[in-house]
Design a protein around this motif. Sequence first.
Motif, PDB file in Angstrom:
ATOM      1  N   TYR A   1       0.789  -1.229   0.000  1.00  0.00           N
ATOM      2  CA  TYR A   1       0.000   0.000   0.000  1.00  0.00           C
ATOM      3  C   TYR A   1       0.822   1.280   0.000  1.00  0.00           C
ATOM      4  N   CYS A   2       2.005   1.255   0.566  1.00  0.00           N
ATOM      5  CA  CYS A   2       2.757   2.494   0.774  1.00  0.00           C
ATOM      6  C   CYS A   2       3.080   3.222  -0.525  1.00  0.00           C
TER       7      CYS A   2
ATOM      8  N   THR B   1       5.798   3.111  -2.002  1.00  0.00           N
ATOM      9  CA  THR B   1       7.247   3.306  -2.098  1.00  0.00           C
ATOM     10  C   THR B   1       7.994   1.975  -2.180  1.00  0.00           C
ATOM     11  N   CYS B   2       7.304   0.885  -1.880  1.00  0.00           N
ATOM     12  CA  CYS B   2       7.897  -0.446  -2.038  1.00  0.00           C
ATOM     13  C   CYS B   2       7.881  -0.829  -3.517  1.00  0.00           C
TER      14      CYS B   2
ATOM     15  N   CYS C   1       4.515   3.338  -8.303  1.00  0.00           N
ATOM     16  CA  CYS C   1       5.429   3.105  -7.184  1.00  0.00           C
ATOM     17  C   CYS C   1       6.703   3.927  -7.374  1.00  0.00           C
TER      18      CYS C   1
ATOM     19  N   ALA D   1      11.257   5.399  -1.855  1.00  0.00           N
ATOM     20  CA  ALA D   1      11.486   6.446  -0.856  1.00  0.00           C
ATOM     21  C   ALA D   1      12.976   6.547  -0.557  1.00  0.00           C
TER      22      ALA D   1
END
Length: 289
Positions: A63-64, A66-67, A216, A219
Amino acid sequence: MEPPHDLPYGRSVMIKTGDPRTLGVPPSEARLHFDTELQELGGGPRRRLLMVDDEPAFELSFYCGTCPLLFRRLETAREKLSLESMQERLSGTLDDPDDGRVIDAFSALLPEGEYLPLLLSVEPQMVIPGKAGDYFSDEQVTAWGVNQFWGLPEHPHTPYYRTFETAVDADAHLYEFVVPMVPPTWNERERVEEYVARMEQGTVSTAVAVSTLDVCQPAVSFGDDPSVHWGLTHFLLDGHHKLEAAATADRPVRLLSLLALGEGLAGADDCARLPALRAQPRSARATGT
């Protein structure tokens, strides 16, 4: 700048985009739906899942956002979702997303939601993870580096097909994948050979998929090119033998994609851009040195 790598797959064309529409049945009645696995303690989200017959079939990008982009086949992914009633219609060429009531038929398999139909012509290349053309050990490592715990690239646990890629902008790139529900080794050899023979005679058959768009961005990157990756992933509902045959024969196949607008890691503006991006010429990403 390094020159772009050679694209391993053939010509890919956007045929037509349908109007966004509500499709599907209540999730409890749908054979396929999207779900969230919760942590045993604390109740927070753990994995995004694509479910088939109430069994986890694929783990999806976290969900982030950034993965790294992910579609990972799970041990309970054992079912295909072909419809016998559509076999004759899909044995030939679909020229419009709304032809032959194909969307209505497959809508009964899907969870209720908003979908964008995309009709594509693709010439797929089958990819074996870890070998030539593998996104996870090539472009993804260039952006994120290897998994810092395992010291290895991510692994999808399935062969898959690559069909298209293009630039979104200077800092972002769109990658397209077609993912079989079960591996090509489960396909019936005689049926694959029949499709190969028909394709070599000029027949263009049609496959159907439910699709997601994940955007995506690393980060913290351990790679050389921490760019934004747009992943357009088509999970095959019908067409497992056709995709393998097309890859074997280097021939085109039509793909009717039903993009689930509320299930990916992409906002409404990103999804609205997708048809125009998909109509661009294919191009590989050039990375700096």
